[in-house]
Design an enzyme around this catalytic site. Structure first.
Site, PDB file in Angstrom:
ATOM      1  N   HIS A 128     -16.907 -30.640  21.437  1.00  0.00           N
ATOM      2  CA  HIS A 128     -16.468 -31.848  20.727  1.00  0.00           C
ATOM      3  C   HIS A 128     -14.989 -31.671  20.412  1.00  0.00           C
ATOM      4  CE1 HIS A 128     -16.145 -34.509  17.162  1.00  0.00           C
ATOM      5  NE2 HIS A 128     -17.288 -35.079  17.523  1.00  0.00           N
ATOM      6  N   ASP A 205     -19.965 -24.050  16.200  1.00  0.00           N
ATOM      7  CA  ASP A 205     -20.008 -25.430  15.730  1.00  0.00           C
ATOM      8  C   ASP A 205     -21.480 -25.837  15.746  1.00  0.00           C
ATOM      9  OD1 ASP A 205     -20.229 -28.166  15.629  1.00  0.00           O
ATOM     10  OD2 ASP A 205     -18.632 -28.576  17.067  1.00  0.00           O
ATOM     11  N   GLN A 208     -24.690 -30.145  15.750  1.00  0.00           N
ATOM     12  CA  GLN A 208     -25.858 -30.744  16.413  1.00  0.00           C
ATOM     13  C   GLN A 208     -27.061 -29.809  16.432  1.00  0.00           C
ATOM     14  OE1 GLN A 208     -26.101 -33.820  17.303  1.00  0.00           O
ATOM     15  NE2 GLN A 208     -23.949 -34.400  17.076  1.00  0.00           N
ATOM     16  N   LYS A 231     -25.413 -35.220   9.499  1.00  0.00           N
ATOM     17  CA  LYS A 231     -26.256 -35.105  10.707  1.00  0.00           C
ATOM     18  C   LYS A 231     -27.602 -34.464  10.346  1.00  0.00           C
ATOM     19  CE  LYS A 231     -22.278 -34.934  13.622  1.00  0.00           C
ATOM     20  NZ  LYS A 231     -21.951 -36.205  14.242  1.00  0.00           N
ATOM     21  N   CYS A 369     -16.493 -38.262  21.595  1.00  0.00           N
ATOM     22  CA  CYS A 369     -15.508 -37.246  21.140  1.00  0.00           C
ATOM     23  C   CYS A 369     -15.592 -35.999  22.011  1.00  0.00           C
ATOM     24  CB  CYS A 369     -15.695 -36.894  19.669  1.00  0.00           C
ATOM     25  SG  CYS A 369     -15.318 -38.234  18.576  1.00  0.00           S
TER      26      CYS A 369
HETATM   27  N1  PLP Z   1     -19.066 -30.992  16.492  1.00  0.00           N
HETATM   28  C1  PLP Z   1     -20.073 -31.634  17.094  1.00  0.00           C
HETATM   29  C2  PLP Z   1     -20.866 -30.943  18.172  1.00  0.00           C
HETATM   30  C3  PLP Z   1     -20.383 -32.938  16.711  1.00  0.00           C
HETATM   31  O1  PLP Z   1     -21.393 -33.586  17.301  1.00  0.00           O
HETATM   32  C4  PLP Z   1     -19.613 -33.557  15.697  1.00  0.00           C
HETATM   33  C5  PLP Z   1     -19.879 -34.968  15.322  1.00  0.00           C
HETATM   34  O2  PLP Z   1     -20.327 -35.752  16.122  1.00  0.00           O
HETATM   35  C6  PLP Z   1     -18.596 -32.831  15.091  1.00  0.00           C
HETATM   36  C7  PLP Z   1     -18.350 -31.550  15.523  1.00  0.00           C
HETATM   37  C8  PLP Z   1     -17.775 -33.414  13.994  1.00  0.00           C
HETATM   38  O3  PLP Z   1     -18.567 -33.620  12.869  1.00  0.00           O
HETATM   39  P1  PLP Z   1     -17.977 -34.373  11.597  1.00  0.00           P
HETATM   40  O4  PLP Z   1     -17.397 -35.658  12.104  1.00  0.00           O
HETATM   41  O5  PLP Z   1     -19.153 -34.569  10.710  1.00  0.00           O
HETATM   42  O6  PLP Z   1     -16.941 -33.472  11.007  1.00  0.00           O
END
Ligand code: PLP
Length: 411
Positions: A128, A205, A208, A231, A369
């Site tokens: 992401h 990270d 998900q 999430k 993203c």
């Molecule tokens: N990393 C992953 C794999 C994500 O799916 C997301 C959000 O879709 C993020 C990071 C960013 O999360 P946040 O917008 O809650 O900071």
């Protein structure tokens, strides 16, 4: 013999999520966008309401009763988060706005103070933007180098290539536990072991992963683990960064302000102890309370039961969509979680999303993203259906019926 995981009573689960009972565009809502943001159960809404109605004040600073109650609620949420991911100590749990802020914290505090020319940061081609751009910024600031381990056409990480890219210059490996664009689950533990044997730290990270699988940071062995409340069926604007205590102790604060200091003078300030050294300013107190309630809720359902249920829906939806002419599934890794990305021949994903919305079916369309993933597959965007604990087989049938309508239009 292990006891069989209790199965999920989905109708009971759905009753906990009043938002799902509404109609959208004259149709019953079919919510297939939990990878973007999960809905909140009543237990979370009520915990936040109770805090705001009876306990709210600023934390850590007051001797009065409400301030102490708010501090207890906030620090209680931290203890809850510690248990949720099995961290050794609550000092290792930093409250942040979400995954994005957690990764930026590590990039700016650890990366900026410790990395320089000749050092390498290794990420994967699945990431992401939140796990790409903060590292690019560190590379621009400090002259270190970003390396990227490739994926294949199924959306699997090329592990061999990743292991080749790991070397004595690699100081940090940053990778997703589960890809948001493709659903691929990465073999984090193996990668942590390989990275550590090269002397590199590992940031995971987990945005998900935490809604779909029980996470044990000690079992994974990672150095940092970031995730978002929203999430996980919790509120927006709150998340957790886990960091190993020895590392956090050594790292400089990244934002300055109230709460993160011990003493301040114009000549020099000294910093608070962990975890507050990294929490400048008034935090999102009700968010933390809601997040703790979401963790209670998810654990009350049982991580294994939720995972089995979602896996069943993913397998069903995959089989159904594979049978539809013109649909191509993007991301067919052997080990996937709750995410189904696809395209429909002749139809831009945004148009598809609009048609599905008119049928009450909420999916996400776009690059998710993860523009480099789209570039790799040579497409601008996908449509993405994602599943949560409240989805049903009838949601999958509604998706298929809405796709049939779209095919009539674009057919
Ligand atoms: N990393 C992953 C794999 C994500 O799916 C997301 C959000 O879709 C993020 C990071 C960013 O999360 P946040 O917008 O809650 O900071």
């Amino acid at each position: 013999m292990k006891p069989a995981a209790a199965s999920l009573d989905v109708e009971r689960v759905r009753a906990d999520f009043p938002i799902l009972a509404q109609q959208v565009n004259g149709r019953p809502l079919v919510y297939l966008d939990s990878a973007a943001s999960g809905q909140r159960p009543l237990a979370v809404l009520r915990a936040v309401e109770h805090y705001e109605t009876h306990l709210h004040s600023n934390v850590h600073r007051g001797v009065h009763t409400l301030s102490q109650a708010a501090t207890e609620a906030f620090e209680g949420a931290r203890a809850r988060a510690r248990r949720f991911i099995n961290a050794r100590s609550a000092r290792e749990i930093l409250f942040v706005r979400g995954t994005t802020e957690g990764i930026n914290l590590v990039a700016q505090s650890y990366g900026r103070s410790r990395l320089g020319p000749g050092d390498e940061i290794l990420i994967t081609a699945l990431e992401h933007h939140a796990n790409i751009v903060p590292w690019q910024m560190v590379c621009e600031q400090n002259g270190c180098t970003l390396k990227v381990a490739p994926i294949d056409r199924r959306g699997e990480l090329d592990l061999e290539r990743l292991f080749e890219l790991l070397n004595a210059r690699t100081r940090l490996v940053a990778l997703a536990h589960v890809s948001n664009a493709l659903g691929t689950v990465l073999p984090v533990k193996r990668i942590v072991e390989a990275a550590h044997s090269c002397g590199a730290l590992v940031l995971v990270d987990g945005a998900q992963a935490v809604p779909h699988t029980a996470v044990d940071v000690r079992e994974l062995g990672c150095d940092f683990y970031a995730f978002s409340g929203h999430k996980l069926y919790g509120p927006t604007g709150i998340g957790v960064l886990y960091g190993r205590e020895e590392l956090l102790e050594e790292m400089p604060p990244w934002q300055g302000g109230g709460d993160m200091i011990r003493t301040v003078s114009f000549e020099k300030s000294t910093y608070n102890e962990l975890p507050w050294k990294f929490e400048a300013g008034t935090p999102n107190i009700s968010g933390a309370v809601g997040l703790a309630a979401a963790m209670d809720y998810l654990e009350s359902l049982g991580a294994a039961a939720v995972a089995a249920h979602e896996h069943h829906l993913l397998a069903l939806a995959t089989a159904e969509l594979q049978a539809i002419p013109g649909i191509e599934i993007v991301g067919t890794a052997a080990h996937k979680a709750a995410v189904l990305s696809f395209t429909l021949r002749g139809c831009h994903p945004h148009d598809l999303g609009t048609i599905l919305d008119s049928e009450g079916v909420a999916i996400r369309t776009g690059h998710h993203c993860a523009m480099p993933v789209m570039t790799f597959f040579g497409i601008p965007a996908t449509a993405r259906a994602s599943f949560g604990c409240y989805n049903t087989e009838s949601d999958v049938r509604a998706l298929v019926a809405a796709l049939d309508k779209a095919r009539e239009v674009f057919g």
